[in-house]
Enzyme design. Structure first.
Site: not given
Ligand code: PNS
Length: 175
Positions: A30, A54, A104, A142
């Site tokens: 990030h 999430k 990514r 994360s």
């Protein structure tokens, strides 16, 4: 051979952008995206939002914001904010029409592409620009940082030291 490496600090003045995410917690990936965006745009607003897919979070929004502030304290054109609601509403309220997302790999691209199209279908003024992750951080997330940390592994490749310390405190002292 001609190289563009030394041109990487040239700043193209464009506009104000939002870099949204859940940042639970902020990772080195990030931070790399924030730095690169801050080099290209006049102003970068990093906005912490809830990702409804999430189910639970490790850190409160306030703690996440403090970790982000510490991580970008040297970047004068970056601010940290949070919002409890839709990203498109936050963008409209702040008169911003560009979102930045880091990508990514292929799997990211597919979900990010859908999110960009979904947001734009609701708010046609909103454009999403993708920044490809630096290869050094292509595996960093994360959730992987949290998983490794919960088993006591070294997470220095995932998060800054100040974040790793808070993660260990949280996971082992339940603070
Ligand atoms: O870091 P993340 O979890 O990939 O970020 C996803 C996030 C928080 C940007 C996204 O879930 C979001 O925009 N949440 C706010 C609610 C919203 O606008 N939902 C519609 C788009 S998915």
């Amino acid at each position: 051979m001609f190289s563009y490496v030394e041109r990487s600090n040239i700043r193209l003045v464009m506009s104000k952008v939002i870099y949204p995410g859940s940042f639970d917690p902020v990772t080195l990936g990030h931070i790399d995206i924030i730095k690169r965006a801050s080099n290209v745009f006049d102003e970068v607003i990093v906005c912490i939002l809830n990702n409804l897919s999430k189910k639970s979070s490790l850190f409160s929004i306030d703690v996440r914001a403090n970790m982000l502030k510490e991580s970008v304290k040297d970047l004068s054109n970056v601010t940290i904010d949070s919002y409890d609601g839709l990203l498109v509403d936050y963008a409209a309220q702040n008169n911003v029409n560009i979102l930045i997302r880091g990508v990514r790999e292929e799997a990211d691209f597919s979900s990010e592409f859908k999110m960009a199209q979904g947001n734009r279908s609701v708010a046609p003024f909103l454009e999403t620009l993708f920044i490809p992750t630096d290869p050094e951080f292509s595996f960093v997330s994360s959730s992987m940082a949290k998983e490794f940390a919960s088993f006591g592994a070294d997470i220095s490749a995932f998060v800054p030291d100040h974040v790793a310390e808070l993660m260990l405190e949280k996971l082992y002292n339940n603070k």
